[in-house]
Design a protein around this motif. Structure first.
Motif, mmCIF file in Angstrom:
data_model
loop_
_atom_site.group_PDB
_atom_site.id
_atom_site.type_symbol
_atom_site.label_atom_id
_atom_site.label_comp_id
_atom_site.label_asym_id
_atom_site.label_seq_id
_atom_site.Cartn_x
_atom_site.Cartn_y
_atom_site.Cartn_z
ATOM 1 N N GLN A 195 1.318 -1.277 -0.114
ATOM 2 C CA GLN A 195 0.062 -0.125 0.001
ATOM 3 C C GLN A 195 0.745 1.309 -0.231
ATOM 4 N N LYS A 196 0.261 1.963 0.520
ATOM 5 C CA LYS A 196 0.488 3.298 -0.351
ATOM 6 C C LYS A 196 1.714 3.866 1.525
ATOM 7 N N VAL A 197 1.912 5.238 1.400
ATOM 8 C CA VAL A 197 2.493 5.099 2.690
ATOM 9 C C VAL A 197 1.778 6.986 3.638
ATOM 10 N N GLU A 198 1.994 6.382 4.604
ATOM 11 C CA GLU A 198 0.312 7.194 5.608
ATOM 12 C C GLU A 198 1.650 8.095 6.121
ATOM 13 N N PHE A 199 1.194 8.778 6.421
ATOM 14 C CA PHE A 199 1.000 9.829 7.700
ATOM 15 C C PHE A 199 1.076 9.322 9.406
ATOM 16 N N LEU A 200 1.700 9.568 9.979
ATOM 17 C CA LEU A 200 1.814 9.335 11.338
ATOM 18 C C LEU A 200 1.451 10.497 11.967
ATOM 19 N N VAL A 201 2.290 10.588 12.356
ATOM 20 C CA VAL A 201 2.844 12.066 13.329
ATOM 21 C C VAL A 201 4.081 12.824 12.684
ATOM 22 N N SER A 202 3.832 14.399 13.215
ATOM 23 C CA SER A 202 5.203 14.914 12.501
ATOM 24 C C SER A 202 4.774 15.415 14.019
ATOM 25 N N PHE A 203 6.443 16.055 14.540
ATOM 26 C CA PHE A 203 7.707 16.820 16.211
ATOM 27 C C PHE A 203 8.054 18.181 15.132
ATOM 28 N N TYR A 204 8.081 18.625 16.558
ATOM 29 C CA TYR A 204 8.626 19.883 16.473
ATOM 30 C C TYR A 204 8.578 20.658 17.376
ATOM 31 N N ASN A 205 10.070 21.188 18.089
ATOM 32 C CA ASN A 205 10.210 21.838 18.583
ATOM 33 C C ASN A 205 9.262 21.079 20.134
ATOM 34 N N ASN A 206 10.005 19.922 20.335
ATOM 35 C CA ASN A 206 9.896 18.958 21.476
ATOM 36 C C ASN A 206 8.239 19.159 21.087
ATOM 37 N N GLU A 207 6.960 19.087 20.526
ATOM 38 C CA GLU A 207 5.936 18.558 20.992
ATOM 39 C C GLU A 207 5.490 18.432 19.478
ATOM 40 N N ILE A 208 3.984 17.903 19.523
ATOM 41 C CA ILE A 208 3.905 16.607 18.260
ATOM 42 C C ILE A 208 2.681 17.947 17.338
ATOM 43 N N SER A 209 3.008 18.166 16.454
ATOM 44 C CA SER A 209 2.562 19.631 15.466
ATOM 45 C C SER A 209 1.579 18.774 15.029
ATOM 46 N N GLU A 210 1.579 17.622 14.753
ATOM 47 C CA GLU A 210 0.020 17.266 13.922
ATOM 48 C C GLU A 210 -0.159 15.315 13.997
ATOM 49 N N LYS A 211 -1.070 15.131 13.870
ATOM 50 C CA LYS A 211 -1.239 13.474 13.798
ATOM 51 C C LYS A 211 -2.277 13.173 13.427
ATOM 52 N N SER A 212 -2.894 11.894 12.740
ATOM 53 C CA SER A 212 -3.059 11.780 12.368
ATOM 54 C C SER A 212 -4.510 10.475 12.532
ATOM 55 N N GLU A 213 -5.351 10.536 11.944
ATOM 56 C CA GLU A 213 -6.527 9.665 12.709
ATOM 57 C C GLU A 213 -5.807 8.408 13.290
ATOM 58 N N ILE A 214 -4.623 7.532 12.288
ATOM 59 C CA ILE A 214 -4.470 6.610 12.780
ATOM 60 C C ILE A 214 -3.648 6.295 13.838
ATOM 61 N N PHE A 215 -3.012 7.728 14.002
ATOM 62 C CA PHE A 215 -2.161 7.588 15.453
ATOM 63 C C PHE A 215 -3.174 7.674 16.791
ATOM 64 N N ASP A 216 -3.378 6.279 17.465
ATOM 65 C CA ASP A 216 -4.521 6.922 18.584
ATOM 66 C C ASP A 216 -4.120 7.079 19.570
ATOM 67 N N ASP A 217 -4.474 6.828 21.242
ATOM 68 C CA ASP A 217 -3.678 6.646 22.303
ATOM 69 C C ASP A 217 -2.032 5.802 22.334
ATOM 70 N N GLN A 218 -2.758 4.418 21.631
ATOM 71 C CA GLN A 218 -2.266 3.437 21.301
ATOM 72 C C GLN A 218 -0.581 4.146 21.643
ATOM 73 N N PHE A 219 -0.274 4.847 20.403
ATOM 74 C CA PHE A 219 0.815 5.423 20.206
ATOM 75 C C PHE A 219 1.493 6.590 20.470
ATOM 76 N N SER A 220 2.777 6.197 21.030
ATOM 77 C CA SER A 220 3.333 8.295 21.179
ATOM 78 C C SER A 220 4.460 8.113 20.849
ATOM 79 N N VAL A 221 5.373 9.445 20.801
ATOM 80 C CA VAL A 221 6.767 9.770 20.338
ATOM 81 C C VAL A 221 7.062 10.516 21.490
#
Lengths: 114, 115
Positions: free
Chosen positions: B41-67
């Motif tokens: 399948q295609k590449v899917e965005f999960l999360v972006s991180f900048y300045n020590n915090e999440i700047s954006e996350k997708s609907e895939i990135f639920d409470d089971q995920f953390s960075v």
């Protein structure tokens, strides 16, 4: 971001021929596009990008064409080599104001035959 | 040439277990990302991180995920309780500059297999 997709899932070419890989997009506000190459077992690798104020951009053996009227872009590879065999994705950032998220198309597999 | 490195290259885990995928972004980059690619399948965005915090996350990135960026060089993705459908290639990426039109460099990926 809106849908970024590809016309052809697989493209087979003879070594030495030119290859053309196509991509359609739906967001008329999109203003920046990138082509990535993904070889088997590897991550996406940047090939070339183009801004919407351009119709054409050339790199080494690659050319990207952008037709904003029909919301279509293409990647042309000249004198295709076996090392060009890979999956090619078009992609665009989802937000006009930042680069937080890339939206990838479905991908086209390019198979180069000797 | 600077590159994004990911470890391990392949991780097999049992359903319900926690996994941590590790990435070392390019050293002077400011933006960090996780993407995933389910086989074929295609590449899917999960999360972006900048300045020590999440700047954006997708609907895939639920409470089971953390960075986390624990030490200024590593960037990790944790899945707390893995599910079969989490099996995929996970790609870390980084980019250097603010604003758009910035090339993102991808790592080689970690293949996660949940059994």
């Amino acid at each position: 971001g809106e849908n970024v997709g590809l016309h052809l899932p697989t493209l087979s070419v003879q070594e030495g021929d030119n290859s053309i890989i196509n991509c359609a997009y739906s967001n008329s506000a999109s203003d920046y596009f990138i082509w990535y190459k993904q070889e088997s077992g590897k991550g996406p690798q940047f090939i070339i990008d183009i801004r919407s104020n351009m119709d054409k951009r050339q790199g080494q053996r690659v050319t990207v064409l952008l037709n904003k009227t029909v919301k279509h872009l293409s990647l042309q590879i000249a004198a295709t080599q076996p090392g060009d065999s890979a999956v090619y994705f078009c992609a665009e950032p989802s937000h006009p104001g930042g680069y937080n998220k890339l939206i990838f198309g479905a991908g086209t597999r390019l198979a180069v035959h000797p | 040439e600077p590159e994004v490195t990911q470890t391990p290259s392949h991780q097999v885990t049992q359903m319900g277990q926690e996994v941590i995928l590790r990435c070392v972004p390019i050293s002077n980059h400011l933006y960090f990302y996780w993407y995933r690619q389910i086989l074929g399948q295609k590449v899917e965005f999960l999360v972006s991180f900048y300045n020590n915090e999440i700047s954006e996350k997708s609907e895939i990135f639920d409470d089971q995920f953390s960075v986390e960026r624990p030490d200024g060089s590593n960037f990790t993705l944790k899945i707390r309780s893995t599910k079969l459908e989490d099996s995929a290639m996970y790609f870390c990426a980084s980019s250097g500059q603010t604003g758009r039109d910035t090339e993102a460099f991808f790592g080689q990926g970690t293949r996660l297999t949940v059994v």
